[in-house]
Design a protein around this motif. Structure first.
Motif, PDB file in Angstrom:
ATOM      1  N   ALA A   1       0.967   5.166   1.113  1.00 20.20           N
ATOM      2  CA  ALA A   1       0.300   6.096   2.020  1.00 20.20           C
ATOM      3  C   ALA A   1      -0.411   7.217   1.269  1.00 20.20           C
ATOM      4  O   ALA A   1      -1.433   7.739   1.734  1.00 20.20           O
TER       5      ALA A   1
ATOM      6  N   ARG B   1      -5.363   2.802   9.978  1.00 16.45           N
ATOM      7  CA  ARG B   1      -6.804   3.030  10.206  1.00 16.45           C
ATOM      8  C   ARG B   1      -7.645   2.400   9.111  1.00 16.45           C
ATOM      9  O   ARG B   1      -8.619   1.670   9.390  1.00 16.45           O
ATOM     10  N   ASP B   2      -7.282   2.651   7.855  1.00 18.09           N
ATOM     11  CA  ASP B   2      -8.088   2.154   6.738  1.00 18.09           C
ATOM     12  C   ASP B   2      -8.052   0.640   6.649  1.00 18.09           C
ATOM     13  O   ASP B   2      -9.067   0.001   6.337  1.00 18.09           O
TER      14      ASP B   2
ATOM     15  N   LEU C   1     -10.417  -1.389   0.294  1.00 21.30           N
ATOM     16  CA  LEU C   1      -9.745  -0.220   0.843  1.00 21.30           C
ATOM     17  C   LEU C   1     -10.065   1.028   0.030  1.00 21.30           C
ATOM     18  O   LEU C   1     -10.188   0.960  -1.193  1.00 21.30           O
ATOM     19  N   PRO C   2     -10.188   2.171   0.695  1.00 17.53           N
ATOM     20  CA  PRO C   2     -10.422   3.419  -0.052  1.00 17.53           C
ATOM     21  C   PRO C   2      -9.170   3.812  -0.829  1.00 17.53           C
ATOM     22  O   PRO C   2      -8.055   3.437  -0.472  1.00 17.53           O
ATOM     23  N   ARG C   3      -9.357   4.543  -1.883  1.00 19.77           N
ATOM     24  CA  ARG C   3      -8.245   5.105  -2.647  1.00 19.77           C
ATOM     25  C   ARG C   3      -8.542   6.590  -2.835  1.00 19.77           C
ATOM     26  O   ARG C   3      -9.345   6.964  -3.683  1.00 19.77           O
ATOM     27  N   LEU C   4      -7.900   7.411  -2.028  1.00 18.21           N
ATOM     28  CA  LEU C   4      -8.195   8.837  -1.996  1.00 18.21           C
ATOM     29  C   LEU C   4      -7.318   9.604  -2.976  1.00 18.21           C
ATOM     30  O   LEU C   4      -6.264   9.126  -3.398  1.00 18.21           O
TER      31      LEU C   4
ATOM     32  N   ASP D   1      -2.263   7.078  -1.198  1.00 17.57           N
ATOM     33  CA  ASP D   1      -3.612   6.666  -1.577  1.00 17.57           C
ATOM     34  C   ASP D   1      -4.588   6.742  -0.410  1.00 17.57           C
ATOM     35  O   ASP D   1      -5.779   6.471  -0.570  1.00 17.57           O
ATOM     36  N   HIS D   2      -4.084   7.114   0.766  1.00 25.40           N
ATOM     37  CA  HIS D   2      -4.909   7.148   1.974  1.00 25.40           C
ATOM     38  C   HIS D   2      -4.986   8.553   2.567  1.00 25.40           C
ATOM     39  O   HIS D   2      -5.185   8.728   3.774  1.00 25.40           O
TER      40      HIS D   2
ATOM     41  N   PRO E   1      -3.061   6.843   9.176  1.00 27.09           N
ATOM     42  CA  PRO E   1      -4.250   6.690   8.335  1.00 27.09           C
ATOM     43  C   PRO E   1      -4.276   5.397   7.509  1.00 27.09           C
ATOM     44  O   PRO E   1      -5.358   4.882   7.208  1.00 27.09           O
ATOM     45  N   VAL E   2      -3.108   4.874   7.144  1.00 26.62           N
ATOM     46  CA  VAL E   2      -3.091   3.599   6.432  1.00 26.62           C
ATOM     47  C   VAL E   2      -3.531   2.473   7.366  1.00 26.62           C
ATOM     48  O   VAL E   2      -4.364   1.632   7.006  1.00 26.62           O
TER      49      VAL E   2
ATOM     50  N   LEU F   1       0.832  -1.194   0.000  1.00 31.00           N
ATOM     51  CA  LEU F   1       0.000   0.000   0.000  1.00 31.00           C
ATOM     52  C   LEU F   1       0.874   1.253   0.000  1.00 31.00           C
ATOM     53  O   LEU F   1       1.938   1.282   0.620  1.00 31.00           O
TER      54      LEU F   1
END
Length: 302
Positions: free
Chosen positions: A143, A292-293, A170-173, A145-146, A289-290, A141
């Motif tokens: 970071a 967390r997600d 997983l979200p991708r922000l 993207d989070h 935040p990673v 992953l």
């Protein structure tokens, strides 16, 4: 969900777990300064300062989630020449096996550099966790993207006591630029053109100006050359100063506050007063935040 944090360091895993609503009941690290920082920020957690390969797991509270970030230095491409102590660093991963063998939590979550999966003993490590009844989902992953203004690729291994590996959504922000981190009114700036400035640094800055204009970031070491636009996330935050901010005819290194933001810690998160120690802890930390997600997705999928 109750969680424990092995190799807790600055507390990135614990902070991310709290963001996801988990209760971190126990945390450990071998470095007294890191344990102090973790305790200052997580006062309700039970702490121990110990080499985890010598831990008495009977003294660890029951938990649902085991989080661990074993030493990465023996695996990282940035480690330089192979040295004897790298074997000892890599062996810290076996503490995860011994903890899981005793407690058999429902879930585990391990973070490390992607090269961890190329470790000669990685297949044996996976076999040990499989023998304990865990199905594993490895993911690399970034970071960025989070929602964190940093490109930081890390391997996360999710383990569940299930027949098959779990699938996480997983979200991708959208990526956040490094310019959001930087306080151009603060910090200790110095003139770019000053006696003693190396020719390599000046050439790198000149190339950055050509590509990015008057404001940008440049790396002091690593494979990156020239400049990095402030509209992009910063590159990986490391354990020693790496990234310099260029602003016209002046420059400075990213400071602790800016690196804390790049790592996704809250602005009020307490770090050592000594900048060198703070940077070392941040460079080794898990991005909250990673974590967390991943934990939120695990809760949904489970």
């Amino acid at each position: 969900m109750d969680a424990i944090d092995l190799f807790a360091g600055a507390g990135g895993f614990s902070t991310g777990a709290r963001m996801a609503g988990a209760n971190v009941v126990w945390a450990a690290n071998h470095w007294p300064a890191a344990v102090e920082v973790h305790a200052n920020n997580h006062p309700d957690t039970l702490h121990i300062c110990q080499d985890l390969q010598q831990a008495d797991w009977t003294q660890v509270p029951a938990h649902d989630l085991l989080m661990a970030s074993p030493a990465c230095q023996g695996h990282s491409r940035a480690r330089g020449k192979e040295r004897p102590h790298h074997d000892a660093q890599r062996s810290t991963a076996w503490a995860v096996v011994s903890a899981a063998e005793h407690h058999r939590p429902a879930f585990f979550l391990v973070e490390n550099v992607p090269e961890f999966a190329k470790w000669e003993l990685y297949p044996a490590w996976c076999a040990a966790m499989t023998a304990l009844g865990y199905a594993m989902t490895p993911m690399v992953l970034d970071a960025a993207d989070h929602g964190v203004a940093q490109h930081r690729r890390r391997l996360f291994i999710v383990g569940t006591r299930s027949r098959h590996p779990i699938a996480l959504k997983l979200p991708r922000l959208s990526h956040v630029g490094a310019g959001t981190l930087i306080d151009f009114e603060g910090g200790k700036w110095s003139p770019i053109e000053r006696p003693g400035r190396s020719a390599a640094t000046l050439a790198r800055i000149a190339e950055g100006r050509r590509v990015c204009g008057p404001r940008f970031l440049t790396a002091y070491y690593g494979n990156e050359r020239g400049g990095r636009s402030l509209e992009r996330p910063v590159g990986t935050i490391t354990t020693r100063d790496r990234w310099a901010v260029i602003d016209g005819d002046r420059m400075r290194m990213l400071n602790v506050q800016e690196c804390r933001r790049a790592m996704g810690f809250p602005d009020d998160y307490q770090l050592p007063h000594r900048a060198k120690d703070a940077m070392h802890m941040l460079g080794n930390a898990v991005v909250p935040p990673v974590a967390r997600d991943v934990i939120n997705a695990l809760k949904v999928a489970a």
